[in-house]
Write a protein that holds these residues in place. Sequence first.
Motif, PDB file in Angstrom:
ATOM      1  N   LYS A  30       1.208  -1.404   0.324  1.00 43.96           N
ATOM      2  CA  LYS A  30       0.197  -0.423   0.032  1.00 43.96           C
ATOM      3  C   LYS A  30       0.464   1.226   0.472  1.00 43.96           C
ATOM      4  O   LYS A  30       0.702   2.614  -0.201  1.00 43.96           O
ATOM      5  N   PRO A  33       4.541   2.743  -5.024  1.00 42.04           N
ATOM      6  CA  PRO A  33       3.432   2.181  -6.194  1.00 42.04           C
ATOM      7  C   PRO A  33       3.193   1.093  -6.270  1.00 42.04           C
ATOM      8  O   PRO A  33       4.697   0.136  -6.486  1.00 42.04           O
ATOM      9  N   SER A  34       2.223   0.285  -7.039  1.00 38.24           N
ATOM     10  CA  SER A  34       2.219  -0.822  -7.824  1.00 38.24           C
ATOM     11  C   SER A  34       2.639  -0.773  -8.761  1.00 38.24           C
ATOM     12  O   SER A  34       2.977  -0.174  -9.556  1.00 38.24           O
ATOM     13  N   GLU A  73      -7.446  -1.027 -11.815  1.00 41.03           N
ATOM     14  CA  GLU A  73      -7.552  -0.390 -11.136  1.00 41.03           C
ATOM     15  C   GLU A  73      -8.019  -0.077  -9.727  1.00 41.03           C
ATOM     16  O   GLU A  73      -7.958   0.701  -8.724  1.00 41.03           O
ATOM     17  N   SER A  74      -7.971  -1.285  -8.811  1.00 42.15           N
ATOM     18  CA  SER A  74      -8.008  -1.683  -7.456  1.00 42.15           C
ATOM     19  C   SER A  74      -6.686  -1.224  -6.874  1.00 42.15           C
ATOM     20  O   SER A  74      -6.822  -0.574  -5.652  1.00 42.15           O
ATOM     21  N   LEU A  75      -5.622  -1.582  -7.997  1.00 43.79           N
ATOM     22  CA  LEU A  75      -3.896  -1.286  -7.221  1.00 43.79           C
ATOM     23  C   LEU A  75      -4.081   0.339  -7.984  1.00 43.79           C
ATOM     24  O   LEU A  75      -2.807   0.661  -7.616  1.00 43.79           O
ATOM     25  N   HIS A  76      -4.578   0.984  -8.281  1.00 44.00           N
ATOM     26  CA  HIS A  76      -3.895   1.975  -8.522  1.00 44.00           C
ATOM     27  C   HIS A  76      -2.672   2.138  -9.046  1.00 44.00           C
ATOM     28  O   HIS A  76      -2.007   3.250  -9.372  1.00 44.00           O
ATOM     29  N   TYR A  77      -2.787   1.249 -10.417  1.00 43.21           N
ATOM     30  CA  TYR A  77      -1.173   1.001 -10.849  1.00 43.21           C
ATOM     31  C   TYR A  77      -1.783   2.266 -12.280  1.00 43.21           C
ATOM     32  O   TYR A  77      -2.316   2.645 -12.735  1.00 43.21           O
ATOM     33  N   VAL A  78      -0.048   2.869 -12.413  1.00 41.08           N
ATOM     34  CA  VAL A  78       0.149   3.623 -13.249  1.00 41.08           C
ATOM     35  C   VAL A  78       1.122   3.555 -14.226  1.00 41.08           C
ATOM     36  O   VAL A  78       1.823   2.866 -13.470  1.00 41.08           O
TER      37      VAL A  78
END
Length: 382
Positions: A30, A33-34, A73-78
Amino acid sequence: MRDNGIDEPQADRRRNSVKRKQADDAQTAKERPSTILDVAREAGVSAATVSRALAGNYPVAKETHARVMAAVESLHYVVNVHAKALHGQVAGPVALVLKDITGPSFAYVAAGVEQEAADRGRLSLVCATHDDPAREDDLVQLMREQHAAAVLLVGGAVPDEAYLRRMTGYAKALDAAGSRLVLVGRPAPAQDLPVTMVDYDNHGGAFQAGSHLLAYGHRRILFLGGVNGLSSAEERRDGYRDALDAHGADYIEELDTDGLYTRASGYARTRDALRAGVEFTAVFASTDMLALGAISAIREAGLDVPGDVSVVGFDDVPFATDLTPQLTTVRVPYEELGRTAVRLALTREEARNGDDHMVLGTQLVIRQSVRRLTSAQRGRKT
């Protein structure tokens, strides 16, 4: 005691240890960053499948694609855009480097750049140098490292040896990185360098404005020029002096002034000329900001525009029509400058037979700030 030889307390301790590790791992995930590996674990697929689903360059089953996108989307991956740029997988941004982002003319160039970049699916970045060459060097280098598709330098410059050397270095360094140097309203360092140039007709605009005053009978015209040596200032001064020659009017040195393109400079120069008793019936301000200052000084002296002194400007920024009287001025297509610069920079590979140097036209916009001089007024002291 269990048959496996491990008592209950020991088993509980192990289970608790595993749970704590899982909780710690989750907390760490958390806090950082993912990554693509996190997405792969969440979706139950390989990292390669995630990469393919995001890139859209390889067939991936609909259900798999949906699971990947849900994990993203769940992990807010960029997505790591910088890494993708290194592999040529993403279009680089367009960088606009200005001296000052608060000037109205610069703002309109920036608007044109942003609009054209957006139309072509590019991000635009705006940076200000505050007229500091060292900061300009740093910004150009930063944009090179960020794999900008083009770096646009905007605004007049003094084309001395230091400037020419810097522009030559920029052009070669950006070209080597697959980028492009674009000079907007700036002099070019040399014709054989990888540079795109977009300019506007300073000389022609000044010639039109000067001719308009001369055609209305004015012969003693206070010229508010820019800084000596500045490319745009020299071009506008040359256009004005050519208008004098074309109309058979004398050049009067005491009426030719130079300084900053600011309202304060226009006010001070006009005020000083009036206080010194310098005779003039018109002011040619080489920017609208200078014209605004000149009008203020003229009115402060108890004179009327255009009844006593006519005024023309240069730029046609929005407030020109809000003045009373509305300002006669030269319109510069600043938004189109920005759009053209981006278009030429991004399509140069598609237009090898085209010209990498374009000059846009300027236009005199006649409003109410110039009055025709009568023969009785021509010799009158303001």
